[in-house]
Design a protein around this motif. Sequence first.
Motif, short mmCIF file in Angstrom:
data_model
loop_
_atom_site.label_atom_id
_atom_site.label_comp_id
_atom_site.label_asym_id
_atom_site.label_seq_id
_atom_site.Cartn_x
_atom_site.Cartn_y
_atom_site.Cartn_z
N SER A 444 0.80 -1.22 0.00
CA SER A 444 0.00 0.00 0.00
C SER A 444 0.84 1.28 0.00
O SER A 444 0.43 2.26 -0.65
CB SER A 444 -0.97 0.00 1.19
OG SER A 444 -0.28 -0.08 2.41
N PRO A 445 2.01 1.34 0.68
CA PRO A 445 2.79 2.59 0.58
C PRO A 445 3.19 2.93 -0.85
O PRO A 445 3.35 4.10 -1.19
CB PRO A 445 4.02 2.30 1.46
CG PRO A 445 3.56 1.27 2.44
CD PRO A 445 2.61 0.41 1.67
N ASP A 446 3.36 1.91 -1.71
CA ASP A 446 3.74 2.17 -3.10
C ASP A 446 2.58 2.76 -3.91
O ASP A 446 2.81 3.28 -5.01
CB ASP A 446 4.21 0.88 -3.77
CG ASP A 446 5.45 0.31 -3.11
OD1 ASP A 446 6.24 1.11 -2.58
OD2 ASP A 446 5.63 -0.93 -3.13
N GLN A 448 0.27 4.85 -2.40
CA GLN A 448 -0.18 6.04 -1.69
C GLN A 448 0.67 7.22 -2.16
O GLN A 448 1.89 7.19 -2.05
CB GLN A 448 -0.04 5.86 -0.18
CG GLN A 448 -0.89 4.76 0.40
CD GLN A 448 -2.36 5.14 0.47
OE1 GLN A 448 -2.71 6.31 0.46
NE2 GLN A 448 -3.22 4.14 0.54
N ARG A 450 1.83 10.97 -1.69
CA ARG A 450 1.88 12.09 -0.76
C ARG A 450 1.71 13.38 -1.55
O ARG A 450 2.53 13.73 -2.40
CB ARG A 450 3.20 12.11 -0.01
CG ARG A 450 3.49 10.86 0.82
CD ARG A 450 2.54 10.69 1.96
NE ARG A 450 2.59 11.83 2.89
CZ ARG A 450 1.85 11.92 3.97
NH1 ARG A 450 0.99 10.96 4.26
NH2 ARG A 450 1.94 12.96 4.76
N SER A 648 -2.68 12.84 1.47
CA SER A 648 -2.29 11.72 0.60
C SER A 648 -3.50 11.24 -0.17
O SER A 648 -4.64 11.42 0.25
CB SER A 648 -1.68 10.57 1.42
OG SER A 648 -2.66 10.02 2.29
#
Length: 783
Positions: A444-446, A448, A450, A648
């Motif tokens: 998921s960070p990839d 998301q 910012r 984000s």
Amino acid sequence: MSRRSGPVRWRDDLLLGARMVFVGGREGLLRTVLAAVGVGLGVSLLLVAVSIPNMLDDRSARGEAREDQSYGEELTTAAADTMLVARFDTTYGAHSIRGRVLQPEGPDAPVPPGLHRLPRPGEIVVSPALADLLASPEGALLRPRLDHPVVGTIGDPGLTGPREYAFYLGSDQLAPDQSPVARIDHFGEPSTNDGLDPVLLLLVAIILVVLLLPIAVFIGTTVRFGGEHRDRRLAALRLVGADRRMATRIAAGESLVSALLGLAAGALFFLAGRQLVTFVSLREISVFPSDVRPDPALAVLILLGVPVTAVAVALLALRRVVIEPLGVVRRAAGTRRRLWWRLIMPVVGAALLLPLFGRVSQTGEPANQAQITVGVVLLLGGVTTVLPWLVEAVVGRLRGGGVSWQLATRRLQLDSAASARMVNGVAVAVAGGIALQMLFSGISPDYQLRTGADPDRATMTATIPLDSTNGANPATIAERLHTTTGVRSVFHVERTGIALTEGPAGPDGERQRWPLFVGDCAALAELATVGTCADGDTFAVDIPDQLSGPLPTPGQRVEVGSPYEGSTPGRPWTVPALRVVSPRPSPDGALHAGVLATPGAVDMAAVPNQSMLVYVGLDPAAPDTVERVRNTAAGISPLIDIWPLRSSTEDTTFRDIRRGLFIGVVAVMLLLGASLLVTTLEQLRERRRLLAVLVAFGTRRSTMTWSVLFQTAVPVTLGLALAALLGTALGAALQRVVQGPVRVNWVNLAQLSGVAAGVVLLVTVLSLPALWRLMRPDGLRTE
């Protein structure tokens, strides 16, 4: 008697088993109906699963058919068949609303799909769902935004789904040179979607396995209903001359009937259920009944695979049963279950995933989907092979306790396999869910982004082309927004461009240009660190990546409002002294380079090609302020798009996959709940005589109730523990496959286990009335 050939023996014995289903009395028919209902539930969900490609294709086709953004040559001249169109998308609460403003330029202008005619200026055509929302008390704050006479509803061809919120508004106020306006001569454009990257392809494959495997496990469990009654019938057949192989084939025939009836029931459930999808919307996704069409090849595979699976499961179920003319040897003490061969499936699954560690990335080559799928299936399948051994090993050591606990543990010790089968589907679903949650948390960070926005400085923002505001000037727009209930602050800057009136051309042959931002000192301080400031001051922000050359120098002659060649000529202006300052991210996270000026330094009256950057701060304690601000913006012009600031955002494709997973999880949980209820009722019915005997000896109803709860709680607890172990191992392996660190979200793990335990507890509670009805003396009666 002549010897029959192998195929003939199979045919005759299967037919005999099928006939016995219908001549075995009410008990046999009831047992077959329960099995058919269970199989039917699983088949109906499988049919829904293989309908997903058609659902997505139909939704996409309708979306493409109404597309109004042309990717071909731009139309510059009005004609009899052209139309001006502008976006009027908005949001109301949790509902996304698609809106378009239409203005025909000739009698042959295209009509969007779903409309019989174009709305006249001021008229609006809405989707059925939007019409319901506007007419309901919930839509009270939306009605001022769409305060136009409704002259019709959008038909199915113009909607992606029956619960979509959409509208078309007629207008005569659009102009082709307005920024959000486009000229078209047809509706419909092919999709420009590039498809899924390798990580998302892997995610979709894992989701399909996790959602479909519990259904397959459930179907395999369902066809084994009525094992004790079946064994007594087979013993009777042995008594009248049937050999062991013939008895086994007859049992397979009985299972085949249940499977075939389950296919019929599944088709009926599917046909009935798809008529109800019109009323269902999950995460703003809805489909029409006509969209729910199984893929023919996969539907045939289901029709053939379920009966074959039923026969195979029946044959496997009898491999440990010795059927003799005087009875069935099933519960005699024998060898304990061995663990080593039960670990083969998860070990082989892990071995298949191990070479793929670090091989899958967003920009790399797609992984071997077959290898990943098989590896995941084997790891999750390890739950079904290890759980019977685990239940037997644990319950065999349980001793002591109260009467209800002893009744429960003794029952589990006599037939631990049945209890393990009952929770196999739930355990597989939980293990798969844990693995998916870990995979989601890893990637998921990839997905998301910012934004850099700071919602503490401003809550909402908009970029407004001033040629689309129906003549309203920036001060009027800011004042109307500021007087909206719940608005705490509003600041704005006007944006345009300046270009040299003389001097050398740049490398591309055009005059050098710079952005120009005009606002009061407080507004400019949101774009740069201006320090001391007074009206009449000018500043410069130099960000080389955003500028085509050096900043203008004092004394140069420029045109204000001339951002590109061929545009409306701007007003002349002499560049004053500039103080170079450092940039500051605006509340939406953007950095703005160019010339910053206060109103006293440059007169913006009648300057062409202007836009307005506006930032709105809201009072968090005031209710519905966001909707009121949107209403104010729509009242100024329907072409103003104002949106909340977020720190984000999530990739839309990733979000859609997450929504699809939510829908699938809801469907699987409903199926597992229904399957557990059917399984529990069948097990209670098989134990009717035993329950009646216990009651006849004076066992209290509360004791029996707690005994049933304990019989469910022990295997469920063991199943969830095993699911947590294997699910975590699979999740860690998948995180390593996508090059991520191994992270375990213990909160999500506990939530998944809690939901599964809650489903089982609810099913057990729902089965208690049936238990109480079975605890009657007439249960001692036998034939």
